[in-house]
Write a protein that holds these residues in place. Structure first.
Motif, PDB file in Angstrom:
ATOM      1  N   UNK A 290       0.757  -1.276   0.121  1.00 43.77           N
ATOM      2  CA  UNK A 290       0.034  -0.045  -0.029  1.00 43.77           C
ATOM      3  C   UNK A 290       0.796   1.241  -0.111  1.00 43.77           C
ATOM      4  N   UNK A 291       2.039   1.179   0.806  1.00 37.50           N
ATOM      5  CA  UNK A 291       2.767   2.473   0.870  1.00 37.50           C
ATOM      6  C   UNK A 291       3.477   3.013  -0.389  1.00 37.50           C
ATOM      7  N   UNK A 292       4.093   1.609  -1.028  1.00 38.36           N
ATOM      8  CA  UNK A 292       5.098   2.109  -2.135  1.00 38.36           C
ATOM      9  C   UNK A 292       4.964   1.292  -3.313  1.00 38.36           C
ATOM     10  N   UNK A 293       4.791  -0.047  -3.083  1.00 37.50           N
ATOM     11  CA  UNK A 293       4.663  -0.860  -4.337  1.00 37.50           C
ATOM     12  C   UNK A 293       3.399  -0.523  -5.257  1.00 37.50           C
ATOM     13  N   UNK A 294       2.234  -0.623  -5.010  1.00 34.40           N
ATOM     14  CA  UNK A 294       1.187  -0.361  -5.646  1.00 34.40           C
ATOM     15  C   UNK A 294       1.068   1.272  -6.481  1.00 34.40           C
ATOM     16  N   UNK A 295       1.272   2.327  -5.555  1.00 36.54           N
ATOM     17  CA  UNK A 295       1.337   3.501  -6.294  1.00 36.54           C
ATOM     18  C   UNK A 295       2.533   3.432  -7.383  1.00 36.54           C
ATOM     19  N   UNK A 296       3.452   2.740  -7.132  1.00 38.88           N
ATOM     20  CA  UNK A 296       4.720   2.848  -8.238  1.00 38.88           C
ATOM     21  C   UNK A 296       4.057   1.912  -9.273  1.00 38.88           C
ATOM     22  N   UNK A 297       3.563   0.874  -9.137  1.00 34.92           N
ATOM     23  CA  UNK A 297       3.007  -0.105 -10.195  1.00 34.92           C
ATOM     24  C   UNK A 297       2.036   0.596 -10.804  1.00 34.92           C
ATOM     25  N   UNK A 298       1.212   1.416 -10.195  1.00 37.00           N
ATOM     26  CA  UNK A 298       0.061   1.874 -10.994  1.00 37.00           C
ATOM     27  C   UNK A 298       0.477   3.006 -11.763  1.00 37.00           C
ATOM     28  N   UNK A 299       1.646   3.699 -11.470  1.00 37.42           N
ATOM     29  CA  UNK A 299       2.338   4.592 -12.142  1.00 37.42           C
ATOM     30  C   UNK A 299       2.863   4.134 -13.752  1.00 37.42           C
ATOM     31  N   UNK A 300       3.483   2.952 -13.290  1.00 39.37           N
ATOM     32  CA  UNK A 300       4.397   2.248 -14.496  1.00 39.37           C
ATOM     33  C   UNK A 300       3.187   1.548 -15.507  1.00 39.37           C
ATOM     34  N   UNK A 301       2.231   1.110 -14.709  1.00 37.48           N
ATOM     35  CA  UNK A 301       0.909   0.674 -15.763  1.00 37.48           C
ATOM     36  C   UNK A 301       0.590   1.718 -16.818  1.00 37.48           C
ATOM     37  N   UNK A 302       0.343   2.850 -16.136  1.00 33.16           N
ATOM     38  CA  UNK A 302      -0.086   4.086 -17.003  1.00 33.16           C
ATOM     39  C   UNK A 302       1.044   4.376 -17.858  1.00 33.16           C
ATOM     40  N   UNK A 303       2.253   4.302 -17.428  1.00 30.78           N
ATOM     41  CA  UNK A 303       3.402   4.413 -18.580  1.00 30.78           C
ATOM     42  C   UNK A 303       3.127   3.361 -19.768  1.00 30.78           C
ATOM     43  N   UNK A 304       3.168   2.103 -19.452  1.00 30.80           N
ATOM     44  CA  UNK A 304       2.840   1.061 -20.245  1.00 30.80           C
ATOM     45  C   UNK A 304       1.970   1.219 -21.278  1.00 30.80           C
ATOM     46  N   UNK A 305       0.613   1.870 -20.723  1.00 30.62           N
ATOM     47  CA  UNK A 305      -0.390   2.355 -21.803  1.00 30.62           C
ATOM     48  C   UNK A 305      -0.028   3.183 -22.748  1.00 30.62           C
ATOM     49  N   UNK A 306       0.303   4.194 -22.333  1.00 26.95           N
ATOM     50  CA  UNK A 306       0.924   5.243 -23.158  1.00 26.95           C
ATOM     51  C   UNK A 306       2.109   4.941 -24.122  1.00 26.95           C
ATOM     52  N   UNK A 307       3.005   3.979 -23.633  1.00 27.14           N
ATOM     53  CA  UNK A 307       4.169   3.784 -24.686  1.00 27.14           C
ATOM     54  C   UNK A 307       3.634   2.823 -25.745  1.00 27.14           C
ATOM     55  N   UNK A 308       2.774   1.756 -25.219  1.00 25.78           N
ATOM     56  CA  UNK A 308       2.413   0.339 -26.186  1.00 25.78           C
ATOM     57  C   UNK A 308       0.968   0.560 -26.596  1.00 25.78           C
ATOM     58  N   UNK A 309       0.300   1.485 -26.193  1.00 26.50           N
ATOM     59  CA  UNK A 309      -1.247   1.469 -26.605  1.00 26.50           C
ATOM     60  C   UNK A 309      -1.465   2.933 -26.870  1.00 26.50           C
ATOM     61  N   UNK A 310      -0.549   3.638 -27.192  1.00 19.38           N
ATOM     62  CA  UNK A 310      -0.665   5.190 -27.436  1.00 19.38           C
ATOM     63  C   UNK A 310      -2.107   5.863 -26.494  1.00 19.38           C
ATOM     64  N   UNK A 311      -1.756   5.335 -25.139  1.00 19.93           N
ATOM     65  CA  UNK A 311      -2.642   6.217 -24.238  1.00 19.93           C
ATOM     66  C   UNK A 311      -4.008   5.798 -24.197  1.00 19.93           C
ATOM     67  N   UNK A 312      -4.367   4.874 -24.884  1.00 18.58           N
ATOM     68  CA  UNK A 312      -5.866   4.268 -25.242  1.00 18.58           C
ATOM     69  C   UNK A 312      -6.019   3.323 -23.954  1.00 18.58           C
ATOM     70  N   UNK A 313      -7.384   2.920 -23.752  1.00 19.11           N
ATOM     71  CA  UNK A 313      -7.906   2.043 -22.906  1.00 19.11           C
ATOM     72  C   UNK A 313      -6.946   0.582 -23.009  1.00 19.11           C
ATOM     73  N   UNK A 314      -6.740  -0.055 -22.061  1.00 15.56           N
ATOM     74  CA  UNK A 314      -6.359  -1.392 -22.138  1.00 15.56           C
ATOM     75  C   UNK A 314      -7.569  -2.236 -21.449  1.00 15.56           C
ATOM     76  N   UNK A 315      -7.860  -3.122 -22.097  1.00 16.38           N
ATOM     77  CA  UNK A 315      -9.043  -3.901 -21.396  1.00 16.38           C
ATOM     78  C   UNK A 315      -8.473  -5.357 -21.145  1.00 16.38           C
ATOM     79  N   UNK A 316      -9.019  -5.956 -20.296  1.00 19.26           N
ATOM     80  CA  UNK A 316      -9.039  -7.277 -20.048  1.00 19.26           C
ATOM     81  C   UNK A 316      -7.545  -7.989 -20.049  1.00 19.26           C
ATOM     82  N   UNK A 317      -7.216  -8.634 -20.921  1.00 19.92           N
ATOM     83  CA  UNK A 317      -5.948  -9.473 -21.090  1.00 19.92           C
ATOM     84  C   UNK A 317      -4.846  -8.462 -21.453  1.00 19.92           C
ATOM     85  N   UNK A 318      -5.111  -7.422 -22.004  1.00 14.12           N
ATOM     86  CA  UNK A 318      -4.078  -6.557 -22.376  1.00 14.12           C
ATOM     87  C   UNK A 318      -3.743  -5.750 -21.103  1.00 14.12           C
TER      88      UNK A 318
END
Length: 272
Positions: free
Chosen positions: A222-250
Motif C-alpha cells: 500500500x505504501x510504495x509498491x502499488x502506487x509505483x506499479x500503477x504509475x508504471x502501468x499508466x506509462x505502459x499504456x501510453x508507450x505501447x497502446x498510445x494512451x488508449x484503454x487497455x482492457x482485460x488480457x491486455x
C-alpha cells in the motif's frame, strides 16, 4: 501502540540470533488496477476541424479493471532494518479464473440516434459458446463459491501456491547465507483475511501477524509498491497502446510486465 511495541521487541530479539538465523518479512495485499486514458494526441484546432474525442462509459462498472494479489518479501541484513537488506518479488496473481462461455455473445453497436443493439454477425462476435475466458471473481477467505458463482479462495491460494513459492524462497536464502530461515508474514485486516480457517493455516505455517487497523503505511504494498506499479502501468499504456484503454488480457499483460520488471532495489527501499 501494542502492535508497534510487539514489532520492536520481535526485531530487537531477532538481532540477537542474526549470526545463525535469518528472519524474512513477507507481506501481501490486493489492488484493483483500472484502465485509464493517459493522453490523447488530438489538438484543438477548429480551423482544421480538429477537435478532441469525447470518451464516456455508462457506469463505473464498465471501466476495465483487474484485481491482483501481490506478495513481496524482505530479508534485512543481520535482521536489522536500519542496515538495509534484500527484497524479493514472491508472487503476483490475478484474482479470478477461467470459465466457459454459456452462449455466444456479441459486441454492442451504436446507431446514429444513440441507441444500440447486438447484431449477431460473426465479425461482431465477442465470445463463442464453450470458449474459455478469464473472469474476475470476488475474493474470499475460505469459500470457493459454487460452480455457478465461483469465488477466489485465499486459503486455497496460500495452501496450494504461495506456500510453495515461499518455501522456494526459503531454500534460496538458506543456500545463499547458510543460515536457518524463518518466515514472518503480515497482511491487512480486510474481511477476507479475517476468516478463522485462514488465520489457523497462516499461524500453523508461518509466524504471522495482522497489521494495525487503518494503517496502510505499515504495509509496503500500500505504501510504495502499488502506487509505483500503477504509475508504471499508466506509462505502459501510453508507450505501447498510445494512451488508449487497455482492457482485460491486455491490461493484465501490462500489470504482469510491470511487476516482472519492477526493480528489487526500489522494492527494498520501500521496506526501510
Amino acid at each position: 501502540k501494542r502492535w508497534a511495541i510487539a514489532w520492536h521487541l520481535f526485531w530487537e530479539g531477532a538481532k540477537c540470533v542474526a549470526d545463525r538465523v535469518q528472519f524474512v518479512l513477507f507481506q501481501d495485499d490486493e489492488k484493483w488496477f483500472y484502465s485509464l486514458v493517459v493522453r490523447q494526441h488530438n489538438k484543438l484546432v477548429p480551423f482544421f476541424c480538429c477537435v478532441p474525442d469525447s470518451h464516456s462509459v455508462h457506469h463505473k462498472c464498465h471501466i476495465g479493471k483487474v484485481m491482483c494479489l501481490v506478495t513481496t518479501a524482505f530479508a534485512p541484513h543481520n535482521n536489522n532494518f536500519e542496515s538495509g537488506g534484500r527484497a524479493y518479488k514472491v508472487d503476483c496473481v490475478r484474482i479470478g479464473g477461467m470459465v466457459k462461455a454459456k452462449k455466444n455473445s456479441y459486441r454492442r453497436v451504436y446507431r446514429n440516434d444513440g441507441t444500440y443493439h447486438y447484431p449477431k454477425d460473426p465479425v461482431n462476435m465477442l465470445r463463442r459458446e464453450g470458449e474459455e475466458y478469464f473472469e474476475n471473481w470476488e475474493i474470499q477467505g475460505v469459500s470457493e463459491g459454487t460452480a455457478k458463482n465461483p469465488k477466489f479462495s485465499l486459503l486455497k491460494y496460500k495452501r496450494e501456491r504461495l506456500r510453495m513459492k515461499l518455501d522456494a524462497l526459503k531454500q534460496q536464502i538458506t543456500h545463499e547465507t547458510g543460515k536457518i530461515v524463518v518466515l514472518y508474514g503480515q497482511t491487512d485486516n480486510a474481511p477476507p483475511h479475517q476468516a478463522q480457517k485462514l488465520k489457523d493455516f497462516q499461524n500453523a505455517t508461518w509466524l504471522f501477524r495482522h497489521q494495525p487497523p487503518n494503517s496502510p503505511l505499515t504495509n509496503v504494498q500500500d505504501a510504495s509498491v502499488f502506487p509505483a506499479m500503477a504509475k508504471r502501468v499508466t506509462e505502459f499504456q501510453g508507450l505501447f497502446n498510445h494512451g488508449r484503454y487497455l482492457e482485460g488480457e491486455k491490461l493484465w499483460e501490462g500489470i504482469d510486465t510491470v511487476y516482472n520488471e519492477f526493480p528489487e532495489e526500489t522494492l527494498a527501499r520501500g521496506y526501510v
